[in-house]
Structures are given as structure tokens and as C-alpha cells.
Design an enzyme around this catalytic site. Structure first.
Site, PDB file in Angstrom:
ATOM      1  N   ASP A  69       8.693  -2.958  -2.337  1.00  0.00           N
ATOM      2  CA  ASP A  69      10.161  -3.051  -2.299  1.00  0.00           C
ATOM      3  C   ASP A  69      10.686  -2.409  -1.011  1.00  0.00           C
ATOM      4  O   ASP A  69      11.497  -3.009  -0.277  1.00  0.00           O
ATOM      5  CB  ASP A  69      10.698  -2.323  -3.546  1.00  0.00           C
ATOM      6  CG  ASP A  69      12.171  -2.562  -3.811  1.00  0.00           C
ATOM      7  OD1 ASP A  69      12.775  -3.414  -3.140  1.00  0.00           O
ATOM      8  OD2 ASP A  69      12.715  -1.885  -4.713  1.00  0.00           O
TER       9      ASP A  69
ATOM     10  N   GLY B  92       1.512  -0.859  -8.923  1.00  0.00           N
ATOM     11  CA  GLY B  92       1.574   0.317  -8.055  1.00  0.00           C
ATOM     12  C   GLY B  92       2.241   1.452  -8.819  1.00  0.00           C
ATOM     13  O   GLY B  92       1.689   1.989  -9.783  1.00  0.00           O
TER      14      GLY B  92
HETATM   15  N1  AR6 Z   1       2.589  -6.278   0.884  1.00  0.00           N
HETATM   16  C1  AR6 Z   1       1.932  -6.649  -0.243  1.00  0.00           C
HETATM   17  N2  AR6 Z   1       1.723  -5.802  -1.268  1.00  0.00           N
HETATM   18  C2  AR6 Z   1       2.169  -4.523  -1.133  1.00  0.00           C
HETATM   19  C3  AR6 Z   1       2.854  -4.071   0.007  1.00  0.00           C
HETATM   20  C4  AR6 Z   1       3.074  -5.005   1.048  1.00  0.00           C
HETATM   21  N3  AR6 Z   1       3.714  -4.683   2.176  1.00  0.00           N
HETATM   22  N4  AR6 Z   1       3.172  -2.757  -0.177  1.00  0.00           N
HETATM   23  C5  AR6 Z   1       2.690  -2.403  -1.383  1.00  0.00           C
HETATM   24  N5  AR6 Z   1       2.067  -3.472  -1.963  1.00  0.00           N
HETATM   25  P1  AR6 Z   1       4.659  -1.235  -6.076  1.00  0.00           P
HETATM   26  P2  AR6 Z   1       5.538  -1.670  -8.861  1.00  0.00           P
HETATM   27  C6  AR6 Z   1       1.415  -3.584  -3.278  1.00  0.00           C
HETATM   28  O1  AR6 Z   1       4.507   0.206  -6.350  1.00  0.00           O
HETATM   29  O2  AR6 Z   1       4.285  -1.075  -9.385  1.00  0.00           O
HETATM   30  C7  AR6 Z   1       9.367   0.570  -6.106  1.00  0.00           C
HETATM   31  O3  AR6 Z   1       9.849   1.855  -5.836  1.00  0.00           O
HETATM   32  C8  AR6 Z   1       0.866  -2.343  -3.915  1.00  0.00           C
HETATM   33  O4  AR6 Z   1      -0.406  -2.019  -3.353  1.00  0.00           O
HETATM   34  O5  AR6 Z   1       5.339  -1.650  -4.822  1.00  0.00           O
HETATM   35  O6  AR6 Z   1       6.014  -2.973  -9.468  1.00  0.00           O
HETATM   36  C9  AR6 Z   1      10.399  -0.304  -6.778  1.00  0.00           C
HETATM   37  O7  AR6 Z   1      11.698  -0.025  -6.310  1.00  0.00           O
HETATM   38  C10 AR6 Z   1       0.740  -2.803  -5.358  1.00  0.00           C
HETATM   39  O8  AR6 Z   1      -0.468  -3.544  -5.533  1.00  0.00           O
HETATM   40  O9  AR6 Z   1       5.509  -1.964  -7.284  1.00  0.00           O
HETATM   41  C11 AR6 Z   1      10.236   0.051  -8.219  1.00  0.00           C
HETATM   42  O10 AR6 Z   1      10.947   1.219  -8.544  1.00  0.00           O
HETATM   43  C12 AR6 Z   1       1.905  -3.777  -5.524  1.00  0.00           C
HETATM   44  O11 AR6 Z   1       2.396  -4.023  -4.205  1.00  0.00           O
HETATM   45  C13 AR6 Z   1       8.756   0.310  -8.358  1.00  0.00           C
HETATM   46  O12 AR6 Z   1       8.301   0.664  -7.052  1.00  0.00           O
HETATM   47  C14 AR6 Z   1       3.035  -3.277  -6.379  1.00  0.00           C
HETATM   48  O13 AR6 Z   1       3.230  -1.891  -6.169  1.00  0.00           O
HETATM   49  C15 AR6 Z   1       8.002  -0.933  -8.769  1.00  0.00           C
HETATM   50  O14 AR6 Z   1       6.652  -0.588  -9.010  1.00  0.00           O
END
Ligand code: AR6
Length: 193
Positions: free
Chosen positions: A32, A123
Site C-alpha cells: 500500500d 504481510g
Molecule cells: N510489490 C509487490 N508486493 C509487495 C510490495 C511491492 N512493492 N511490497 C510489499 N509486497 P502487505 P497486507 C508484498 O503487508 O498483509 C498496509 O499497511 C508483501 O511482501 O503490504 O494485506 C495496509 O495499509 C506481502 O507478500 O499487505 C494495511 O493496513 C504482500 O505484499 C495492511 O498493510 C502483502 O503485504 C495490509 O496488510
């Protein structure tokens, strides 16, 4: 068609990238934060304009909202909110499945022919990666195999082409699982081999 890639979703020149957002939709950490940073301030402004369904909630868990991609190479960002994982017994699988279904439907409604997903909820929200990937793959397969009726329902029929022939079936959507780590990509590869 399904593809698995390892990389940064903000670099993809697809019709839509999916953001693993939170209910307020004004940015955060993880993917995000990366998407908001790369898209620029206009994305924040566009998200602010998404109406709240109740105080502090623009997108309830499992639903999806769409904005332009602004400075991103992607035309659109589809914001969806995955479930926070507790123990898998509190509706998490259904909510995660709904994220994929609703994002794909919104993409089809907006004429997208390519869409990239991050590993939603795996994540900060703590969803076990293998279980989440199984749900993601199952839902995408189901959507693609039903894509004719889904697109037919979601999108107004195209007008007849100039030669008077009815327009043909829209091409199948390309769905990319964009995994940030090689380990995540391998989880998907083991499911889609
Ligand atoms: N490109 C692709 N994947 C990514 C990238 C990127 N640039 N950066 C991280 N990931 P997360 P959630 C992956 O934590 O668990 C936020 O604060 C990461 O490795 O981003 O759904 C929001 O505002 C993981 O596999 O999302 C919410 O509050 C995946 O993206 C909360 O985090 C998801 O990790 C959402 O948590």
C-alpha cells in the site's frame, strides 16, 4: 491466462494493479505504501473522494474500489482490503476469496485485460502464505473459466462493429500474481505447475 512474476508491482505496465489496502484507503505500509509513493499525491486525493460507507470505512473487508493509477505505469489501482488473520475460523478464507473475486469483477467492468495482484493479507495482516495462495489461485481459475458470463453480466454489450458483425467475445484477462519474494513466487509455482 495466469502468470507468476517476482518483483515490485508498482513497476508493472498492466491495466490494473491491486492494492492490499486498509478500510480507510488512505495509504499505509507494505505494498500500500509503495503504491501510494509511486502513484503520487493524486492517488491520495482520489482515495479521499471515495465515499465512506461508515465513518472511517471507504472499503469494507473483502470489497474493492477503483481509482486511476496516476504516476504509475498501470492505468488503474484496484484497492481491496484483505482480512486480518486470526485463526482461519473467523471468516478469513471467505473474505480473502471475496477480495480476488471483487477485484477481478471490477477490473472486467472497467475494461481491463490485464491485472496484477500482490499476495493480499500475507504481510502485515498475517495470513499464512500457502493457504492464501491456494485461495487466490482457486478464485482466479474460477473467474477465468467463467469469464464469458461474468464479463457479459458486468459490462454493457459493445455496439455492433462498423461492418455490422456482432462484436466477438472479449479476450481472456491476463492475471499476474506479482510476488515480492522468490519464496512467495515458488508457493504459486507449486500450485500452478
Ligand atoms: N510489490 C509487490 N508486493 C509487495 C510490495 C511491492 N512493492 N511490497 C510489499 N509486497 P502487505 P497486507 C508484498 O503487508 O498483509 C498496509 O499497511 C508483501 O511482501 O503490504 O494485506 C495496509 O495499509 C506481502 O507478500 O499487505 C494495511 O493496513 C504482500 O505484499 C495492511 O498493510 C502483502 O503485504 C495490509 O496488510
Amino acid at each position: 491466462m495466469i502468470k507468476i512474476i517476482q518483483g515490485d508491482i508498482t513497476t508493472l505496465a498492466v491495466d490494473a494493479i491491486v492494492n492490499a489496502a486498509n478500510q480507510v484507503m488512505l495509504g499505509g505500509g507494505g505494498v500500500d505504501g509503495a503504491i501510494h509513493y509511486a502513484a503520487g499525491d493524486e492517488l491520495y486525493e482520489a482515495c479521499l473522494k471515495v465515499p465512506e460507507v461508515r465513518p472511517g470505512v471507504r472499503c469494507p473487508t473483502g470489497e474493492a474500489r477503483i481509482t486511476p493509477g496516476f504516476k504509475l505505469p498501470a492505468k488503474f489501482v484496484i484497492h481491496t482490503v484483505g482480512p486480518v488473520y486470526r485463526d482461519g475460523q473467523h471468516g478469513e478464507p471467505e473474505k480473502l476469496a471475496a477480495c480476488y473475486r471483487n477485484s477481478l469483477t471490477l477490473a472486467a467492468e472497467n475494461g481491463c485485460q490485464s491485472i496484477a495482484f500482490p499476495c493480499i493479507s500475507t504481510g502485515i495482516y498475517g495470513y499464512p502464505k500457502e493457504e492464501a495462495a491456494q485461495i487466490a489461485v482457486r478464485e482466479v481459475h474460477a473467474f477465468l473459466s467463467n469469464s464469458e458470463p461474468q464479463i457479459g453480466r458486468a459490462v454493457a454489450p459493445r455496439p455492433p462493429q462498423e461492418d455490422g458483425l456482432a462484436s466477438s467475445r472479449p479476450p481472456e484477462m491476463e492475471v499476474i500474481f506479482c510476488c515480492f519474494s522468490e519464496r512467495d513466487a515458488n508457493v504459486y509455482r507449486s500450485l500452478i505447475a
